[in-house]
Design a protein around this motif. Structure first.
Motif, PDB file in Angstrom:
ATOM      1  N   LYS A   1       0.829  -1.210   0.000  1.00 42.97           N
ATOM      2  CA  LYS A   1       0.000   0.000   0.000  1.00 42.97           C
ATOM      3  C   LYS A   1       0.864   1.262   0.000  1.00 42.97           C
ATOM      4  CE  LYS A   1      -3.227   1.447   3.273  1.00 42.97           C
ATOM      5  NZ  LYS A   1      -4.272   1.140   4.248  1.00 42.97           N
ATOM      6  N   HIS A   2       1.880   1.285   0.864  1.00 43.18           N
ATOM      7  CA  HIS A   2       2.777   2.448   0.931  1.00 43.18           C
ATOM      8  C   HIS A   2       3.589   2.595  -0.353  1.00 43.18           C
ATOM      9  CE1 HIS A   2       1.604   3.575   4.831  1.00 43.18           C
ATOM     10  NE2 HIS A   2       2.236   2.633   5.494  1.00 43.18           N
ATOM     11  N   GLU A   3       3.963   1.491  -0.939  1.00 43.91           N
ATOM     12  CA  GLU A   3       4.698   1.538  -2.201  1.00 43.91           C
ATOM     13  C   GLU A   3       3.838   2.147  -3.311  1.00 43.91           C
ATOM     14  OE1 GLU A   3       7.443  -1.548  -4.667  1.00 43.91           O
ATOM     15  OE2 GLU A   3       6.935  -2.073  -2.609  1.00 43.91           O
TER      16      GLU A   3
ATOM     17  N   LEU B   1      -0.169   8.715  -5.433  1.00 45.20           N
ATOM     18  CA  LEU B   1      -1.595   8.699  -5.122  1.00 45.20           C
ATOM     19  C   LEU B   1      -1.863   9.374  -3.782  1.00 45.20           C
ATOM     20  CD1 LEU B   1      -2.157   5.012  -6.193  1.00 45.20           C
ATOM     21  CD2 LEU B   1      -2.913   7.039  -7.442  1.00 45.20           C
ATOM     22  N   LYS B   2      -3.089   9.825  -3.573  1.00 45.00           N
ATOM     23  CA  LYS B   2      -3.457  10.495  -2.334  1.00 45.00           C
ATOM     24  C   LYS B   2      -3.802   9.487  -1.239  1.00 45.00           C
ATOM     25  CE  LYS B   2      -6.555  14.134  -0.733  1.00 45.00           C
ATOM     26  NZ  LYS B   2      -7.649  15.029  -1.136  1.00 45.00           N
ATOM     27  N   GLN B   3      -4.646   8.500  -1.552  1.00 44.04           N
ATOM     28  CA  GLN B   3      -5.036   7.473  -0.593  1.00 44.04           C
ATOM     29  C   GLN B   3      -5.154   6.139  -1.314  1.00 44.04           C
ATOM     30  OE1 GLN B   3      -8.686   9.250   1.005  1.00 44.04           O
ATOM     31  NE2 GLN B   3      -7.671   9.224   2.995  1.00 44.04           N
ATOM     32  N   VAL B   4      -4.785   5.071  -0.610  1.00 47.26           N
ATOM     33  CA  VAL B   4      -4.906   3.719  -1.155  1.00 47.26           C
ATOM     34  C   VAL B   4      -5.627   2.862  -0.119  1.00 47.26           C
ATOM     35  CG1 VAL B   4      -3.651   1.676  -1.933  1.00 47.26           C
ATOM     36  CG2 VAL B   4      -2.795   3.937  -2.523  1.00 47.26           C
ATOM     37  N   TYR B   5      -6.598   2.081  -0.583  1.00 51.33           N
ATOM     38  CA  TYR B   5      -7.379   1.207   0.294  1.00 51.33           C
ATOM     39  C   TYR B   5      -7.226  -0.231  -0.167  1.00 51.33           C
ATOM     40  CZ  TYR B   5      -9.671   5.683   1.055  1.00 51.33           C
ATOM     41  OH  TYR B   5      -9.924   7.001   1.310  1.00 51.33           O
ATOM     42  N   TYR B   6      -6.971  -1.129   0.773  1.00 50.56           N
ATOM     43  CA  TYR B   6      -6.936  -2.560   0.474  1.00 50.56           C
ATOM     44  C   TYR B   6      -8.371  -3.063   0.427  1.00 50.56           C
ATOM     45  CZ  TYR B   6      -6.227  -7.567   1.155  1.00 50.56           C
ATOM     46  OH  TYR B   6      -6.250  -8.926   1.031  1.00 50.56           O
ATOM     47  N   LYS B   7      -8.767  -3.704  -0.681  1.00 45.74           N
ATOM     48  CA  LYS B   7     -10.147  -4.151  -0.849  1.00 45.74           C
ATOM     49  C   LYS B   7     -10.319  -5.647  -0.670  1.00 45.74           C
ATOM     50  CE  LYS B   7     -12.954  -1.522  -1.615  1.00 45.74           C
ATOM     51  NZ  LYS B   7     -13.718  -0.767  -0.635  1.00 45.74           N
ATOM     52  N   GLY B   8      -9.242  -6.410  -0.779  1.00 45.78           N
ATOM     53  CA  GLY B   8      -9.382  -7.849  -0.602  1.00 45.78           C
ATOM     54  C   GLY B   8      -8.428  -8.622  -1.475  1.00 45.78           C
TER      55      GLY B   8
END
Length: 82
Positions: free
Chosen positions: A14-16, A23-30
């Motif tokens: 996610k941080h990578e 990107l501004k925000q990243v969300y793990y979806k599955g």
């Protein structure tokens, strides 16, 4: 049977994505099989992105115009510890 990935590995990926793709925000979806699904928002107002990280190769694809397109010259450097 799909492999379970650690929370630490998912956070590193996610941080990578945040740092290297700007990107501004990243969300793990599955997880889909062995691949990891993420959604992200960009700095431009209203821009949304969907990514799939191919964990076996480290490649990343983005959902564009109804299909997955490979993000060229980009691979995930984070590695899952056994």
């Amino acid at each position: 049977m799909p492999k379970e990935y650690s929370r630490t590995y998912i956070e590193n990926v996610k941080h990578e994505l945040l740092n290297r793709l700007g990107l501004k925000q990243v969300y793990y979806k599955g997880q889909a099989g062995d691949d990891l699904l993420f959604e992200a928002s960009g700095f431009d107002r209203g821009t949304e992105h969907k990514f799939i990280v191919r964990t076996k190769t480290g490649a990343i694809d983005e959902w564009v115009a109804g299909k997955w397109m490979k993000v060229r010259s980009f691979t995930i450097k984070s590695k899952e510890r056994e």
